[in-house]
Design a protein around this motif. Structure first.
Motif, short mmCIF file in Angstrom:
data_model
loop_
_atom_site.label_atom_id
_atom_site.label_comp_id
_atom_site.label_asym_id
_atom_site.label_seq_id
_atom_site.Cartn_x
_atom_site.Cartn_y
_atom_site.Cartn_z
N SER A 145 59.88 -5.60 -21.16
CA SER A 145 59.82 -4.47 -22.09
C SER A 145 58.67 -3.54 -21.75
O SER A 145 58.79 -2.31 -21.86
N HIS A 146 57.55 -4.11 -21.31
CA HIS A 146 56.39 -3.31 -20.95
C HIS A 146 56.71 -2.37 -19.79
O HIS A 146 56.49 -1.16 -19.88
N PHE A 147 57.24 -2.91 -18.71
CA PHE A 147 57.53 -2.09 -17.54
C PHE A 147 58.71 -1.14 -17.79
O PHE A 147 58.68 0.02 -17.37
N THR B 231 56.76 -20.78 -8.99
CA THR B 231 55.84 -21.08 -7.90
C THR B 231 54.62 -20.17 -7.90
O THR B 231 53.59 -20.50 -7.32
N ALA B 232 54.71 -19.01 -8.56
CA ALA B 232 53.60 -18.06 -8.56
C ALA B 232 52.52 -18.42 -9.58
O ALA B 232 51.37 -18.02 -9.42
N PHE B 233 52.89 -19.18 -10.62
CA PHE B 233 51.94 -19.48 -11.69
C PHE B 233 51.90 -20.96 -11.98
O PHE B 233 52.91 -21.67 -11.86
N ASP B 234 50.74 -21.42 -12.39
CA ASP B 234 50.49 -22.83 -12.68
C ASP B 234 50.85 -23.14 -14.13
O ASP B 234 50.22 -22.59 -15.04
N PRO B 235 51.82 -24.03 -14.39
CA PRO B 235 52.21 -24.33 -15.77
C PRO B 235 51.13 -25.07 -16.55
O PRO B 235 51.20 -25.19 -17.77
N THR B 236 50.08 -25.59 -15.86
CA THR B 236 49.00 -26.28 -16.55
C THR B 236 47.84 -25.35 -16.90
O THR B 236 46.87 -25.76 -17.53
N SER B 237 47.94 -24.09 -16.49
CA SER B 237 46.85 -23.14 -16.72
C SER B 237 47.16 -22.24 -17.91
O SER B 237 48.32 -21.89 -18.14
N PHE B 238 46.12 -21.87 -18.67
CA PHE B 238 46.33 -20.77 -19.60
C PHE B 238 46.20 -19.48 -18.81
O PHE B 238 45.63 -19.44 -17.71
N TYR B 239 46.75 -18.40 -19.35
CA TYR B 239 46.62 -17.09 -18.73
C TYR B 239 46.26 -16.05 -19.77
O TYR B 239 46.71 -16.13 -20.92
N ASN B 240 45.45 -15.09 -19.35
CA ASN B 240 45.25 -13.87 -20.11
C ASN B 240 45.94 -12.73 -19.38
O ASN B 240 45.95 -12.69 -18.15
N LEU B 241 46.51 -11.84 -20.14
CA LEU B 241 47.12 -10.63 -19.59
C LEU B 241 46.41 -9.41 -20.17
O LEU B 241 46.04 -9.40 -21.35
N CYS B 242 46.23 -8.40 -19.34
CA CYS B 242 45.75 -7.10 -19.80
C CYS B 242 46.80 -6.08 -19.43
O CYS B 242 46.95 -5.73 -18.25
N LEU B 243 47.57 -5.63 -20.41
CA LEU B 243 48.67 -4.70 -20.18
C LEU B 243 48.19 -3.27 -20.39
O LEU B 243 47.56 -2.96 -21.41
N THR B 244 48.45 -2.40 -19.44
CA THR B 244 47.99 -1.02 -19.54
C THR B 244 49.11 -0.07 -19.96
O THR B 244 50.27 -0.24 -19.56
N SER B 245 48.74 0.90 -20.75
CA SER B 245 49.65 1.97 -21.14
C SER B 245 48.87 3.27 -21.15
O SER B 245 47.63 3.28 -21.13
N CYS B 246 49.57 4.38 -21.19
CA CYS B 246 48.91 5.69 -21.12
C CYS B 246 48.01 5.90 -22.32
O CYS B 246 48.38 5.57 -23.46
N ASN B 247 46.84 6.46 -22.08
CA ASN B 247 45.92 6.80 -23.13
C ASN B 247 46.32 8.16 -23.68
O ASN B 247 46.23 9.18 -23.02
N SER B 248 46.79 8.17 -24.94
CA SER B 248 47.32 9.39 -25.54
C SER B 248 46.26 10.49 -25.62
O SER B 248 46.56 11.68 -25.61
N GLU B 249 44.97 10.09 -25.68
CA GLU B 249 43.90 11.08 -25.78
C GLU B 249 43.75 11.87 -24.49
O GLU B 249 43.19 12.96 -24.48
N LYS B 250 44.27 11.32 -23.35
CA LYS B 250 44.12 12.00 -22.07
C LYS B 250 45.36 12.83 -21.73
O LYS B 250 45.40 13.48 -20.72
N GLN B 251 46.39 12.75 -22.58
CA GLN B 251 47.62 13.48 -22.30
C GLN B 251 47.56 14.89 -22.88
O GLN B 251 46.85 15.14 -23.83
#
Length: 233
Positions: free
Chosen positions: A148-150, A213-233
């Motif tokens: 949904s993000h992409f 195969t790309a990610f370890d099921p025993t690891s936690f993960y953090n995600l930082c999702l970027t979107s357009c900054n409305s103040e710069k538009q």
């Protein structure tokens, strides 16, 4: 505060890079989908620059992958270096805002997605949204969120964990058919003068990888999702 860190590099000795390297834009372009007929595929909108170890002449092997991924996020959506902070500026900002202790600037300390979100806001870059994926879930539980993000015009996603501590960027997701799932990964651990995008793709520095195969099921993960900054538009 939950933090994820970039992985340590190996002990191999490499020649120093030039003082400054030309940055390549949109190095994923030209890659074929992971399947001939994917059920659903979405890739980031806009443009980015590929930041990697040593790209500014600073030898950050073993500790800089989080900073380099943050720089890639900051270069989106125009694909320009204007406004992208250097590593020293990132460390100084984190120290000044009280997230890091005194003398953090100038250190070889890692950063992860939590710090990336703070810096995106501090430097006025794209908006960053933090998402925590519990240990044991890998990234399977976030495939719909990533799609949904992409599909909605989102930018690169920084990812890092604990057992899997290598910071990297996600540029797209391919889901199905069935239970198959792939993510498009941009790896900041490249060292040396940049090759052509096609050579980087062939060497695996950017490419589609199967989630199991790309990610370890025993690891936690953090995600930082970027979107357009409305103040710069």
């Amino acid at each position: 505060m939950i933090q994820d860190r970039g992985a340590r590099g190996n002990a191999e000795v490499h020649p120093a890079p030039p003082a400054a390297l030309e940055l390549l834009q949109d190095v994923h372009l030209g890659l074929a989908p992971p399947r001939r007929s994917p059920a659903r595929l979405a890739v980031l909108s806009g443009h980015y620059l590929y930041y990697h170890y040593g790209c500014d002449g600073l030898d950050d092997r073993g500790w800089g992958c989080g900073y380099r991924t943050l720089q890639t996020l900051c270069s989106w959506p125009e694909g320009q270096a204007a406004g992208v902070p250097g590593l020293n500026a990132v460390q100084a900002a984190l120290e000044d805002m009280g997230d890091k202790p005194p003398r953090f600037r100038g250190s070889l300390s890692w950063i992860g997605c939590v710090e990336a979100c703070l810096c995106l806001e501090h430097f006025g870059g794209p908006q960053g949204r933090l998402c925590h994926v519990p240990r044991g879930a890998g990234l399977h539980s976030e495939l719909e969120r990533l799609y949904s993000h992409f599909a909605g015009g989102g930018g690169p996603v920084m990812v890092g964990g604990d057992a899997d501590a290598q910071a990297k960027a996600l540029l797209g997701v391919c889901v199905g058919p069935g239970t198959e799932a792939y993510v498009l990964i941009l790896d900041p651990h490249y060292w040396g003068a940049l090759k052509k995008p096609r050579e980087l793709q062939a060497a695996g520095w950017v490419g589609w990888q199967e989630v199991t195969t790309a990610f370890d099921p025993t690891s936690f993960y953090n995600l930082c999702l970027t979107s357009c900054n409305s103040e710069k538009q």
